[in-house]
Design an enzyme around this catalytic site. Structure first.
Site, PDB file in Angstrom:
ATOM      1  N   PHE A 148       5.250  -1.565  10.797  1.00 63.94           N
ATOM      2  CA  PHE A 148       6.632  -1.630  10.300  1.00 63.94           C
ATOM      3  C   PHE A 148       7.652  -1.110  11.314  1.00 63.94           C
ATOM      4  O   PHE A 148       8.702  -0.615  10.960  1.00 63.94           O
ATOM      5  CB  PHE A 148       6.773  -0.964   8.919  1.00 63.94           C
ATOM      6  CG  PHE A 148       6.435  -1.952   7.825  1.00 63.94           C
ATOM      7  CD1 PHE A 148       5.126  -2.367   7.636  1.00 63.94           C
ATOM      8  CD2 PHE A 148       7.426  -2.522   7.042  1.00 63.94           C
ATOM      9  CE1 PHE A 148       4.807  -3.329   6.685  1.00 63.94           C
ATOM     10  CE2 PHE A 148       7.109  -3.482   6.082  1.00 63.94           C
ATOM     11  CZ  PHE A 148       5.803  -3.885   5.907  1.00 63.94           C
ATOM     12  N   LEU A 149       7.302  -1.258  12.589  1.00 61.71           N
ATOM     13  CA  LEU A 149       8.261  -0.956  13.657  1.00 61.71           C
ATOM     14  C   LEU A 149       8.558  -2.219  14.460  1.00 61.71           C
ATOM     15  O   LEU A 149       8.925  -2.137  15.620  1.00 61.71           O
ATOM     16  CB  LEU A 149       7.720   0.143  14.582  1.00 61.71           C
ATOM     17  CG  LEU A 149       7.728   1.572  14.040  1.00 61.71           C
ATOM     18  CD1 LEU A 149       7.221   2.550  15.084  1.00 61.71           C
ATOM     19  CD2 LEU A 149       9.133   1.996  13.577  1.00 61.71           C
ATOM     20  N   CYS A 192      11.887  -8.230  -2.537  1.00 57.76           N
ATOM     21  CA  CYS A 192      11.514  -6.848  -2.895  1.00 57.76           C
ATOM     22  C   CYS A 192      12.306  -5.790  -2.136  1.00 57.76           C
ATOM     23  O   CYS A 192      13.121  -5.089  -2.725  1.00 57.76           O
ATOM     24  CB  CYS A 192      10.020  -6.657  -2.670  1.00 57.76           C
ATOM     25  SG  CYS A 192       9.040  -7.807  -3.632  1.00 57.76           S
ATOM     26  N   THR A 201       8.226  -3.679 -10.883  1.00 56.73           N
ATOM     27  CA  THR A 201       8.905  -2.591 -10.163  1.00 56.73           C
ATOM     28  C   THR A 201      10.148  -2.207 -10.959  1.00 56.73           C
ATOM     29  O   THR A 201      11.048  -3.029 -11.129  1.00 56.73           O
ATOM     30  CB  THR A 201       9.304  -3.072  -8.757  1.00 56.73           C
ATOM     31  OG1 THR A 201       8.127  -3.488  -8.077  1.00 56.73           O
ATOM     32  CG2 THR A 201       9.988  -1.970  -7.963  1.00 56.73           C
ATOM     33  N   LYS A 226       9.339 -14.335   5.618  1.00 57.13           N
ATOM     34  CA  LYS A 226       8.219 -13.860   6.440  1.00 57.13           C
ATOM     35  C   LYS A 226       7.227 -15.014   6.549  1.00 57.13           C
ATOM     36  O   LYS A 226       7.286 -15.963   5.749  1.00 57.13           O
ATOM     37  CB  LYS A 226       7.562 -12.615   5.828  1.00 57.13           C
ATOM     38  CG  LYS A 226       6.853 -12.883   4.504  1.00 57.13           C
ATOM     39  CD  LYS A 226       6.356 -11.613   3.847  1.00 57.13           C
ATOM     40  CE  LYS A 226       5.076 -11.081   4.446  1.00 57.13           C
ATOM     41  NZ  LYS A 226       4.450 -10.039   3.608  1.00 57.13           N
ATOM     42  N   LYS A 243      16.356  -5.673  -2.584  1.00 61.20           N
ATOM     43  CA  LYS A 243      16.849  -5.352  -3.942  1.00 61.20           C
ATOM     44  C   LYS A 243      16.289  -4.007  -4.422  1.00 61.20           C
ATOM     45  O   LYS A 243      16.938  -3.296  -5.185  1.00 61.20           O
ATOM     46  CB  LYS A 243      16.562  -6.476  -4.939  1.00 61.20           C
ATOM     47  CG  LYS A 243      15.114  -6.742  -5.272  1.00 61.20           C
ATOM     48  CD  LYS A 243      14.736  -6.352  -6.697  1.00 61.20           C
ATOM     49  CE  LYS A 243      13.288  -6.725  -6.967  1.00 61.20           C
ATOM     50  NZ  LYS A 243      12.580  -5.854  -7.856  1.00 61.20           N
ATOM     51  N   GLY A 260      13.841  -6.839  15.194  1.00 62.04           N
ATOM     52  CA  GLY A 260      14.256  -8.246  15.179  1.00 62.04           C
ATOM     53  C   GLY A 260      15.404  -8.452  14.211  1.00 62.04           C
ATOM     54  O   GLY A 260      16.339  -7.638  14.177  1.00 62.04           O
ATOM     55  N   LEU A 307       1.144  -5.400  -3.696  1.00 64.00           N
ATOM     56  CA  LEU A 307       0.751  -6.585  -2.927  1.00 64.00           C
ATOM     57  C   LEU A 307       1.908  -7.113  -2.077  1.00 64.00           C
ATOM     58  O   LEU A 307       3.080  -6.976  -2.423  1.00 64.00           O
ATOM     59  CB  LEU A 307       0.224  -7.690  -3.839  1.00 64.00           C
ATOM     60  CG  LEU A 307       1.123  -8.346  -4.881  1.00 64.00           C
ATOM     61  CD1 LEU A 307       1.995  -9.433  -4.294  1.00 64.00           C
ATOM     62  CD2 LEU A 307       0.259  -8.923  -5.989  1.00 64.00           C
ATOM     63  N   GLU A 309       2.279  -2.274  -8.520  1.00 64.57           N
ATOM     64  CA  GLU A 309       1.509  -3.187  -7.674  1.00 64.57           C
ATOM     65  C   GLU A 309       2.101  -3.150  -6.264  1.00 64.57           C
ATOM     66  O   GLU A 309       3.304  -3.124  -6.102  1.00 64.57           O
ATOM     67  CB  GLU A 309       1.645  -4.605  -8.264  1.00 64.57           C
ATOM     68  CG  GLU A 309       0.978  -5.689  -7.480  1.00 64.57           C
ATOM     69  CD  GLU A 309      -0.510  -5.470  -7.378  1.00 64.57           C
ATOM     70  OE1 GLU A 309      -1.186  -5.358  -8.408  1.00 64.57           O
ATOM     71  OE2 GLU A 309      -0.997  -5.410  -6.223  1.00 64.57           O
TER      72      GLU A 309
HETATM   73  C1  UGA Z   1       6.827  -5.599   0.204  1.00 66.56           C
HETATM   74  C2  UGA Z   1       5.876  -4.402   0.386  1.00 66.56           C
HETATM   75  O1  UGA Z   1       5.361  -4.411   1.711  1.00 66.56           O
HETATM   76  C3  UGA Z   1       4.727  -4.474  -0.618  1.00 66.56           C
HETATM   77  O2  UGA Z   1       3.900  -3.329  -0.501  1.00 66.56           O
HETATM   78  C4  UGA Z   1       5.314  -4.530  -2.034  1.00 66.56           C
HETATM   79  O3  UGA Z   1       4.283  -4.638  -3.021  1.00 66.56           O
HETATM   80  C5  UGA Z   1       6.227  -5.738  -2.153  1.00 66.56           C
HETATM   81  O4  UGA Z   1       7.280  -5.630  -1.161  1.00 66.56           O
HETATM   82  C6  UGA Z   1       6.820  -5.739  -3.528  1.00 66.56           C
HETATM   83  O5  UGA Z   1       7.607  -4.834  -3.837  1.00 66.56           O
HETATM   84  O6  UGA Z   1       6.425  -6.562  -4.355  1.00 66.56           O
HETATM   85  P1  UGA Z   1       6.757  -8.174   0.960  1.00 66.56           P
HETATM   86  O7  UGA Z   1       8.159  -8.251   0.440  1.00 66.56           O
HETATM   87  O8  UGA Z   1       5.769  -9.232   0.619  1.00 66.56           O
HETATM   88  O9  UGA Z   1       6.080  -6.768   0.504  1.00 66.56           O
HETATM   89  O10 UGA Z   1       6.848  -8.180   2.552  1.00 66.56           O
HETATM   90  P2  UGA Z   1       6.670  -7.145   3.753  1.00 66.56           P
HETATM   91  O11 UGA Z   1       5.444  -7.459   4.482  1.00 66.56           O
HETATM   92  O12 UGA Z   1       6.882  -5.752   3.301  1.00 66.56           O
HETATM   93  O13 UGA Z   1       7.912  -7.582   4.669  1.00 66.56           O
HETATM   94  C7  UGA Z   1       9.254  -7.448   4.187  1.00 66.56           C
HETATM   95  C8  UGA Z   1      10.241  -7.873   5.242  1.00 66.56           C
HETATM   96  O14 UGA Z   1      10.254  -6.942   6.318  1.00 66.56           O
HETATM   97  C9  UGA Z   1       9.963  -9.246   5.878  1.00 66.56           C
HETATM   98  O15 UGA Z   1      11.200  -9.944   5.987  1.00 66.56           O
HETATM   99  C10 UGA Z   1       9.420  -8.909   7.251  1.00 66.56           C
HETATM  100  O16 UGA Z   1       9.691  -9.895   8.211  1.00 66.56           O
HETATM  101  C11 UGA Z   1      10.193  -7.624   7.556  1.00 66.56           C
HETATM  102  N1  UGA Z   1       9.521  -6.734   8.536  1.00 66.56           N
HETATM  103  C12 UGA Z   1       8.316  -6.197   8.246  1.00 66.56           C
HETATM  104  C13 UGA Z   1      10.177  -6.424   9.726  1.00 66.56           C
HETATM  105  O17 UGA Z   1      11.305  -6.899   9.988  1.00 66.56           O
HETATM  106  N2  UGA Z   1       9.569  -5.570  10.614  1.00 66.56           N
HETATM  107  C14 UGA Z   1       8.361  -5.013  10.348  1.00 66.56           C
HETATM  108  O18 UGA Z   1       7.874  -4.240  11.198  1.00 66.56           O
HETATM  109  C15 UGA Z   1       7.720  -5.342   9.154  1.00 66.56           C
END
Ligand code: UGA
Length: 438
Positions: free
Chosen positions: A251-252, A262, A122, A324, A265, A255, A152, A150
């Site tokens: 993503f709503l 990711c 990224t 997470k 930053k 909490g 993921l 990517e």
């Molecule tokens: C995120 C993106 O979702 C990926 O698409 C991307 O590839 C990745 O960053 C990256 O740049 O490499 P990730 O960091 O693994 O993925 O985790 P997410 O599932 O996006 O969650 C990020 C944070 O948001 C977590 O702390 C999670 O608890 C929080 N979250 C997520 C919420 O507080 N509320 C939500 O509704 C969803």
């Protein structure tokens, strides 16, 4: 195809295993000797469901090998994937691209004109074009280079790599994309959409997608602040607005907000890049997104203080410490930051987490770790749910209710069935909701 994957962190390791699973011959390159030895032994240096088994399979099949630097065999690869990290620069908001440049320059010294270089890290928009110029000076020819971000997620990394929502390829010359499409043939045969773009747009797709996701989370957490002040319930609000298909319910989840290596930053790096480009005002709103997110951590500290009177000397249990579930990643973890703030206020914090205690112990935080859930909450005066691991979501409160004398839980992720917990004698407090306890 013959493939090299440069950088074996989360992204590189997953990508290397995914490519080997597709039947390619993959050489993973990473300067950290101990990490190489660990991976070559079939062990993952981090927790990721399903990836360890897949790693063992591809090693056994002989399609995956590891080394610390380029050699003749790796130089002969059809494709070199650059997967090194771009962390937040020390005491700055911008992304540190020095690892990407170092990897590209080292590669340029052995690169063949026929090989394709594919960036997956990224990066700030404009990086790929600078890399082409830097590599050209060392290689003596213009390298064939695509940008292929990517998407993921930790916890579902391998599935996301093998069955992505889309494949984005940016390049100056669409003809060179063919090699990459051939490499991804099995993925494309599943009907995965492929978007062939210019370099800058491809770079922007990644950071703007993460910025959008972060904005969605902070939007609902801003509504939580309104709900806390007005008596409304953000969980029900999210459900109601999410049913509008234009908004969508993902993503709503309100909490304690987003963390990890990711989203936080990436939005900061994106703001810094916009300022460099002279359009800082375009992303000024992302500063608010960041601030709203960080305020959620302090909100839980305030709720704990309100509940306990003062934190000093109080036994507090944190359930979940990773950023997470299904991950042991502690980078910018909201749960960890809350635990450390409570400790700084004199709290005696015990942390339980199904997989992240080893990672926590390596950080020497002074937080007490406890692998047994019942022992972790035995003498507690307050439980805080910091990470929504399935074992906490599915926990029957009746099975733990006989342990603590004081039964109060802050549901930092809004995942518990409030009625069930209250019926088992617990006071339930949740950010963004105004729960009435009897
Ligand atoms: C995120 C993106 O979702 C990926 O698409 C991307 O590839 C990745 O960053 C990256 O740049 O490499 P990730 O960091 O693994 O993925 O985790 P997410 O599932 O996006 O969650 C990020 C944070 O948001 C977590 O702390 C999670 O608890 C929080 N979250 C997520 C919420 O507080 N509320 C939500 O509704 C969803």
């Amino acid at each position: 195809m013959k493939i090299s994957v440069i950088g074996l962190g989360y992204l590189g390791t997953t990508h290397a295993v995914a490519m080997a699973k597709l039947g390619h011959n993959v050489i993973g390159i990473e300067p950290d000797e101990s990490r190489i030895q660990q991976l070559a032994a079939g062990e993952l240096p981090f927790f990721e469901p399903g990836l360890g088994e897949a790693l063992k399979q591809v090693i056994a099949a002989g399609t995956m090998s590891f080394q610390t630097q380029h050699d003749k065999a790796s130089a002969a690869s059809d494709i070199h994937f650059i997967c090194v990290g771009t962390p937040q620069a020390a005491s700055q908001q911008s992304a540190d691209t020095s690892y990407v440049f170092a990897a590209a320059i080292q590669l340029a010294a052995v690169l063949r004109p026929s090989s394709l270089v594919v960036g997956k890290s990224t990066v700030p928009v404009g990086t790929a074009r600078n890399l082409i110029a830097g590599m050209q000076e060392v290689a003596g020819f213009t390298p064939k280079l695509c940008w292929n971000p990517e998407f993921l997620r930790e916890g579902t990394a391998l599935a996301d790599s093998l069955l992505p929502d889309r494949i984005v390829i940016g390049s100056d010359d669409p003809d060179q994309n063919q090699t990459l499409k051939l490499c991804y043939q099995d993925i494309l045969n599943q009907g995965t959409p492929v978007l062939e773009l210019d370099l800058e747009t491809a770079e922007l797709v990644k950071v703007s997608a993460n910025a959008f996701l972060a904005t969605k989370i902070s939007f609902i957490n801003a509504m939580a602040e309104i709900a806390e002040a007005s008596g409304a319930d953000t969980v029900k609000l999210a459900e109601a607005i999410g049913l509008d298909s234009r908004i969508g319910k993902s993503f709503l989840r309100t909490g304690i907000g987003f963390g990890g290596g990711c989203l936080p930053k990436d939005i900061r790096g994106f703001i810094a890049r916009a300022e460099e480009l002279g359009v800082g005002e375009s992303l000024a709103f992302l500063k608010e997104v960041d601030q709203i997110n960080l305020r959620r951590r302090q909100r839980v500290v305030s709720l704990a203080t309100k509940e306990l009177g003062e934190i000093a000397g109080k036994n507090i249990t944190m359930l979940g410490i990773s950023f997470k579930p299904d991950s042991d990643d502690l980078r910018d973890s909201p749960a960890l930051e809350i635990a450390l703030r409570l400790k700084a206020l004199g709290g005696i914090i015990t942390v339980h987490d199904p997989v992240s205690l080893g990672a926590l112990e390596q950080k020497s935080t002074g937080l007490t770790t406890e692998i047994d859930l019942q022992a972790a909450i035995k003498d507690t005066e307050l439980v805080i749910l910091g990470t929504e691991w399935a074992e906490y979501k599915n926990l029957d409160p009746a099975t733990v209710s006989s342990f603590p004398k004081i039964k109060t839980i802050i549901d930092g992720r809004n995942v518990l069935n409030v009625d069930t917990w209250q019926q088992a004698g617990w006071r339930v407090i949740a950010p963004g909701r105004n729960i009435v306890n009897g």
